[in-house]
Design a protein around this motif. Sequence first.
Motif, mmCIF file in Angstrom:
data_model
loop_
_atom_site.group_PDB
_atom_site.id
_atom_site.type_symbol
_atom_site.label_atom_id
_atom_site.label_comp_id
_atom_site.label_asym_id
_atom_site.label_seq_id
_atom_site.Cartn_x
_atom_site.Cartn_y
_atom_site.Cartn_z
ATOM 1 N N GLU A 1 98.350 37.793 39.800
ATOM 2 C CA GLU A 1 97.302 37.030 39.630
ATOM 3 C C GLU A 1 97.226 35.622 40.445
ATOM 4 N N GLN A 2 95.964 35.579 41.050
ATOM 5 C CA GLN A 2 95.516 34.273 41.659
ATOM 6 C C GLN A 2 95.806 32.987 40.944
ATOM 7 N N ASN A 3 96.214 31.879 41.369
ATOM 8 C CA ASN A 3 96.344 30.756 40.822
ATOM 9 C C ASN A 3 97.373 30.476 39.657
ATOM 10 N N SER B 1 94.387 29.407 34.313
ATOM 11 C CA SER B 1 94.370 29.139 35.589
ATOM 12 C C SER B 1 93.061 28.779 36.122
ATOM 13 N N ILE B 2 91.686 29.128 35.452
ATOM 14 C CA ILE B 2 90.491 29.122 35.542
ATOM 15 C C ILE B 2 90.157 27.708 35.473
ATOM 16 N N ALA B 3 90.639 27.328 34.314
ATOM 17 C CA ALA B 3 90.475 25.870 33.955
ATOM 18 C C ALA B 3 91.389 24.826 34.571
ATOM 19 N N SER B 4 92.369 25.122 35.144
ATOM 20 C CA SER B 4 93.016 24.392 35.890
ATOM 21 C C SER B 4 92.773 24.097 37.509
ATOM 22 N N SER B 5 92.823 22.706 37.966
ATOM 23 C CA SER B 5 92.493 22.472 39.260
ATOM 24 C C SER B 5 93.624 22.861 40.284
ATOM 25 N N LYS B 6 94.592 23.345 39.774
ATOM 26 C CA LYS B 6 95.720 23.473 40.703
ATOM 27 C C LYS B 6 96.584 24.990 40.185
#
Length: 152
Positions: A73-75, A47-52
Amino acid sequence: MKQKNIEYWLSKDGEQYAYQQKNRSLSQDASYHLQEQWLLRYVRELSIASSKPIKVLDFGCGFGRFAYLLSKEQNVQYYGFDISKSMVKPLFDNPPTNLEPIEDRVKVGMSLNEAFPTDRFDLIFTVSVLIHQDISSAVGILSSLHSSLTTH
């Protein structure tokens, strides 16, 4: 999946299974905690590596062990699938608030394609599902999961 196996899971009580899993977790069986921590760390990294927001599918979600963990979890957009209404009943009876309406995020059916015909997921995981399959059923399940990924 063999018919006998299908019948077993369709009749299995989700509340009893959740209780059994909780007792196993509390009995010093570290594997349950390690599974959760590994998956949580991996999902957070994705999720950190993703832009969405990433769409995560829990194939064989049962009573919602991972639904409660990942829905916080966010994102992360959590989705679940199971073949057994009785297994998901505890999750439907007491869903995490950020998964409501639960019917939009958790589906019950005889196939993933039937339950989520147009959805694609960034990550699909399964715990204690493939071990209950014969080889040809496992291959079919893995093929279905693979075709439901956003990148394959």
